[in-house]
Write a protein that holds these residues in place. Structure first.
Motif, short mmCIF file in Angstrom:
data_model
loop_
_atom_site.label_atom_id
_atom_site.label_comp_id
_atom_site.label_asym_id
_atom_site.label_seq_id
_atom_site.Cartn_x
_atom_site.Cartn_y
_atom_site.Cartn_z
N THR A 15 0.85 -1.19 0.00
CA THR A 15 0.00 0.00 0.00
C THR A 15 0.89 1.24 0.00
N ARG A 16 0.26 2.35 -0.05
CA ARG A 16 0.97 3.64 -0.04
C ARG A 16 1.77 3.84 1.24
N ILE A 17 1.40 3.16 2.32
CA ILE A 17 2.15 3.31 3.57
C ILE A 17 2.93 2.04 3.92
N GLY A 18 3.17 1.22 2.93
CA GLY A 18 3.96 0.01 3.14
C GLY A 18 3.09 -1.24 3.15
N GLN A 75 -10.79 -0.50 -0.90
CA GLN A 75 -11.24 0.58 -0.02
C GLN A 75 -10.06 1.29 0.63
N LEU A 76 -9.02 0.54 0.99
CA LEU A 76 -7.81 1.18 1.53
C LEU A 76 -7.19 2.11 0.50
N GLU A 77 -7.11 1.67 -0.76
CA GLU A 77 -6.54 2.51 -1.82
C GLU A 77 -7.38 3.78 -1.99
N GLU A 78 -8.70 3.65 -1.95
CA GLU A 78 -9.57 4.83 -2.06
C GLU A 78 -9.33 5.77 -0.88
N TYR A 79 -9.20 5.21 0.31
CA TYR A 79 -8.93 6.02 1.51
C TYR A 79 -7.61 6.77 1.35
N PHE A 80 -6.56 6.07 0.96
CA PHE A 80 -5.25 6.71 0.80
C PHE A 80 -5.26 7.77 -0.30
N ALA A 81 -6.13 7.62 -1.28
CA ALA A 81 -6.25 8.61 -2.36
C ALA A 81 -7.14 9.79 -1.97
N GLY A 82 -7.73 9.73 -0.77
CA GLY A 82 -8.60 10.80 -0.32
C GLY A 82 -10.02 10.70 -0.84
N ALA A 83 -10.37 9.57 -1.45
CA ALA A 83 -11.69 9.40 -2.03
C ALA A 83 -12.65 8.62 -1.12
N ARG A 84 -12.20 8.19 0.03
CA ARG A 84 -13.04 7.43 0.96
C ARG A 84 -12.78 7.92 2.37
N ARG A 85 -13.85 8.14 3.13
CA ARG A 85 -13.73 8.61 4.51
C ARG A 85 -14.08 7.56 5.55
N SER A 86 -14.70 6.49 5.12
CA SER A 86 -15.02 5.40 6.04
C SER A 86 -15.03 4.09 5.25
N TYR A 102 -13.94 11.18 10.50
CA TYR A 102 -12.81 11.45 9.60
C TYR A 102 -12.36 12.89 9.82
N GLY A 103 -11.07 13.08 10.02
CA GLY A 103 -10.54 14.41 10.24
C GLY A 103 -10.60 14.85 11.69
N GLY A 104 -11.21 14.05 12.55
CA GLY A 104 -11.31 14.39 13.96
C GLY A 104 -10.31 13.61 14.78
N THR A 105 -10.09 14.06 16.00
CA THR A 105 -9.25 13.33 16.93
C THR A 105 -9.89 13.39 18.31
N THR A 106 -9.44 12.53 19.16
CA THR A 106 -9.82 12.56 20.57
C THR A 106 -8.62 12.08 21.37
N THR A 107 -8.75 12.11 22.68
CA THR A 107 -7.64 11.69 23.52
C THR A 107 -8.00 10.40 24.27
N TYR A 108 -6.96 9.75 24.75
CA TYR A 108 -7.16 8.56 25.57
C TYR A 108 -7.99 8.93 26.80
N PHE A 142 1.15 10.50 8.96
CA PHE A 142 0.70 10.46 7.57
C PHE A 142 -0.82 10.37 7.51
N LEU A 143 -1.40 9.47 8.30
CA LEU A 143 -2.85 9.28 8.28
C LEU A 143 -3.59 10.52 8.77
N LEU A 144 -3.07 11.14 9.83
CA LEU A 144 -3.69 12.37 10.33
C LEU A 144 -3.57 13.50 9.30
N ASP A 145 -2.41 13.61 8.66
CA ASP A 145 -2.23 14.63 7.62
C ASP A 145 -3.16 14.39 6.44
N LEU A 146 -3.35 13.12 6.09
CA LEU A 146 -4.24 12.76 4.99
C LEU A 146 -5.66 13.29 5.26
N GLU A 147 -6.08 13.22 6.52
CA GLU A 147 -7.43 13.63 6.89
C GLU A 147 -7.53 15.11 7.27
#
Length: 162
Positions: free
Chosen positions: A9-12, A56-67, A92-98, A149-154
């Motif tokens: 994949t794009r991330i190995g 679906q992973l490829e679509e996600y990495f391409a920015g075409a899929r959010r879930s 998608y694009g959100g974060t939270t903490t432990y 990378f994943l956070l930057d993607l989103e």
């Protein structure tokens, strides 16, 4: 019966594990919690469900899929499954903490961190969206560079905390 494929994949490389019509694992080469031989099952070169997951992973990495919309069946205890269910709610694009997850579940941040670290469905169940209370990146089974990378993607989506 479980079966798996190792895919580029794009991330190995990722190991995608499926069983009885459901995705049961997505693992990095140096994943913290290694899947057992029984969890992996037979290695296959092609499989229809693996192909759907990879697409679906490829679509996600391409920015075409959010879930992801493949059936999943992660194996874990009741507490782990509660934590993983919360992870699936992080948009998608959100974060939270432990700590936020711990408060929500009435548990310790350490227990939540352990359960997040044992998530067998990396990327699909977005554990990369969990960060430290001060906004810092903390552990990730795929390494912090992949988490970033994943956070930057989103990132372009906007809102960080849910």
């Amino acid at each position: 019966m479980n079966r798996h494929a190792v895919v580029s994949t794009r991330i190995g490389e990722l190991t995608v594990v499926v069983s009885e019509g459901a995705l049961v694992g997505v693992y990095f080469p140096h994943h913290w919690v290694k899947p057992s031989a029984e969890t992996l099952g037979e290695r296959v070169e092609s499989d229809p469900l693996v192909a759907v997951v990879v697409g679906q992973l490829e679509e996600y990495f391409a920015g075409a899929r959010r879930s992801f919309d493949v059936p999943t069946r992660p194996e874990g205890d009741a507490f782990q499954r509660r934590v993983w269910a919360v992870l699936e709610e992080i948009p998608y694009g959100g974060t939270t903490t432990y700590g936020d997850i711990a408060t929500r579940l009435g548990a310790s941040a350490q227990a939540v961190g352990k359960a997040v670290g044992q998530n067998p469905l990396s990327i699909v169940v977005p554990c990369h969206r969990v960060i430290g209370k001060n906004g810092s990146l903390t552990g990730y089974a795929g390494g912090l560079e992949r988490k970033q990378f994943l956070l930057d993607l989103e990132e372009p989506v906007g809102a960080r905390l849910f």
